[in-house]
Design a protein around this motif. Sequence first.
Motif, PDB file in Angstrom:
ATOM      1  N   MET A  79       1.710 -32.112 -26.983  1.00 38.89           N
ATOM      2  CA  MET A  79       0.884 -31.123 -27.884  1.00 38.89           C
ATOM      3  C   MET A  79       0.096 -32.139 -28.593  1.00 38.89           C
ATOM      4  N   VAL A  80      -1.081 -31.865 -29.283  1.00 43.12           N
ATOM      5  CA  VAL A  80      -1.790 -32.741 -29.896  1.00 43.12           C
ATOM      6  C   VAL A  80      -2.047 -31.962 -31.365  1.00 43.12           C
ATOM      7  N   LEU A  81      -2.199 -32.544 -32.278  1.00 39.61           N
ATOM      8  CA  LEU A  81      -2.496 -32.011 -33.612  1.00 39.61           C
ATOM      9  C   LEU A  81      -3.664 -32.761 -34.208  1.00 39.61           C
ATOM     10  N   ILE A  82      -4.710 -32.496 -34.364  1.00 41.62           N
ATOM     11  CA  ILE A  82      -5.915 -32.870 -35.100  1.00 41.62           C
ATOM     12  C   ILE A  82      -5.910 -32.338 -36.428  1.00 41.62           C
ATOM     13  N   GLY A  83      -4.986 -33.231 -37.366  1.00 38.81           N
ATOM     14  CA  GLY A  83      -4.948 -32.749 -38.770  1.00 38.81           C
ATOM     15  C   GLY A  83      -4.365 -33.851 -39.481  1.00 38.81           C
ATOM     16  N   SER A 140      18.235 -33.163 -23.162  1.00 31.43           N
ATOM     17  CA  SER A 140      18.984 -32.636 -22.105  1.00 31.43           C
ATOM     18  C   SER A 140      19.023 -31.193 -22.726  1.00 31.43           C
ATOM     19  N   ALA A 141      19.319 -29.989 -22.165  1.00 31.90           N
ATOM     20  CA  ALA A 141      19.389 -28.723 -22.610  1.00 31.90           C
ATOM     21  C   ALA A 141      19.873 -28.291 -23.960  1.00 31.90           C
ATOM     22  N   GLY A 142      21.164 -29.270 -24.074  1.00 30.31           N
ATOM     23  CA  GLY A 142      22.142 -29.362 -25.232  1.00 30.31           C
ATOM     24  C   GLY A 142      21.633 -30.193 -26.547  1.00 30.31           C
ATOM     25  N   THR A 143      20.756 -31.032 -26.058  1.00 32.24           N
ATOM     26  CA  THR A 143      20.164 -31.962 -27.255  1.00 32.24           C
ATOM     27  C   THR A 143      18.673 -31.932 -26.879  1.00 32.24           C
ATOM     28  N   PRO A 144      17.619 -30.967 -27.042  1.00 31.17           N
ATOM     29  CA  PRO A 144      16.311 -31.330 -26.964  1.00 31.17           C
ATOM     30  C   PRO A 144      15.743 -32.247 -27.761  1.00 31.17           C
ATOM     31  N   VAL A 145      14.814 -32.796 -27.535  1.00 29.76           N
ATOM     32  CA  VAL A 145      14.130 -34.204 -28.340  1.00 29.76           C
ATOM     33  C   VAL A 145      12.630 -33.720 -28.437  1.00 29.76           C
ATOM     34  N   LEU A 146      12.340 -33.871 -29.641  1.00 26.77           N
ATOM     35  CA  LEU A 146      10.599 -33.944 -30.047  1.00 26.77           C
ATOM     36  C   LEU A 146      10.250 -34.985 -30.519  1.00 26.77           C
ATOM     37  N   VAL A 147       9.435 -35.924 -29.723  1.00 29.22           N
ATOM     38  CA  VAL A 147       8.540 -37.160 -30.253  1.00 29.22           C
ATOM     39  C   VAL A 147       7.565 -36.715 -31.014  1.00 29.22           C
ATOM     40  N   VAL A 148       7.338 -37.431 -32.297  1.00 32.71           N
ATOM     41  CA  VAL A 148       6.245 -37.396 -32.832  1.00 32.71           C
ATOM     42  C   VAL A 148       5.472 -38.849 -32.813  1.00 32.71           C
ATOM     43  N   THR A 170       1.556 -35.608 -30.490  1.00 32.14           N
ATOM     44  CA  THR A 170       0.578 -36.755 -31.091  1.00 32.14           C
ATOM     45  C   THR A 170      -0.336 -36.306 -32.383  1.00 32.14           C
ATOM     46  N   LEU A 171       0.110 -36.971 -33.317  1.00 28.22           N
ATOM     47  CA  LEU A 171      -1.160 -36.773 -34.367  1.00 28.22           C
ATOM     48  C   LEU A 171      -2.137 -37.459 -34.603  1.00 28.22           C
ATOM     49  N   ARG A 187      -0.928 -29.535 -23.327  1.00 28.95           N
ATOM     50  CA  ARG A 187      -0.830 -27.948 -23.218  1.00 28.95           C
ATOM     51  C   ARG A 187      -0.822 -27.006 -24.584  1.00 28.95           C
ATOM     52  N   LEU A 188      -0.924 -27.503 -25.720  1.00 30.64           N
ATOM     53  CA  LEU A 188      -0.957 -26.932 -26.861  1.00 30.64           C
ATOM     54  C   LEU A 188      -1.878 -28.014 -27.787  1.00 30.64           C
ATOM     55  N   ALA A 189      -3.027 -27.446 -28.466  1.00 28.62           N
ATOM     56  CA  ALA A 189      -3.695 -28.263 -29.383  1.00 28.62           C
ATOM     57  C   ALA A 189      -3.805 -27.516 -30.723  1.00 28.62           C
TER      58      ALA A 189
END
Length: 254
Positions: A79-83, A140-148, A170-171, A187-189
């Motif tokens: 994902m990309v956030l221009i903001g 993993s499915a039990g411990t999903p991760v979001l990297v900012v 990515t910001l 895949r998402l902006a």
Amino acid sequence: MAMTTTPDPSGPAPSHPSLGERLRTGFGLLGPRHRRHTLTAEQADALTLPIGDDGVVVGVNSEGQPAVLGVNRPTAYDMVLIGGLWTAQVMALRSAATGARVAVETGRPQAWMQMVHAMGGGQNGLSVYDVGRVPPQGASAGTPVLVVRDCGMRPPRGRVVSGPWQSVLTLLPYLSPVAPRLLRQARLAGIQRVSPDEAAELGRTMGLSRTEVESLPALPDGVTLWCTDRDRQYVLTQPTDAEIGLLGTPRRMD
């Protein structure tokens, strides 16, 4: 010697506890005893459950319905956030609230320290790392991760990339020279308020309509245009009282 007696079968039948006695003693389960507790087969077919999409509620759409991002996925998701930083931090908080671990790669760790302290000093779902220093997260499915990735206008290629159950956000504070490459990979902006020149460039890069391009320079604080290959949606992020206390009110600039 103890003596036992056998009940006389010709005697009176033992009495059963009344409904009131059962309620007082707490024994036994009471089933429905009124017509209002019963349904016909036809009525049962009409029952529905209000189950919506699974994910992080990032706000409400133009119809006032919850807008949900499916951040935790079994496949790689970029994902990309221009903001603004504010929106990225709200997304991080809400992702952690769903059970995901959040790893923040940033060149301004002081901007994230208040969140780290509020969430228990990095022990409860959010950790901050210097640029290029994010270790493998073991998603993993039990411990999903979001990297900012909060790495400025020209973020270097990350050591930790998206993968199964590990999404990357990515910001970018503005439209930068690396933005077209990142947008093609994403895949998402999400796009917040930008200048007219940036809006025109984004329109060409992302195939936005003329109406969407013209709207971007005038978007209010807290409003994001989220875009996929097939969908466009304006979303207003409404903070909770706790989020306002921690992050302040919505803002595009930091």
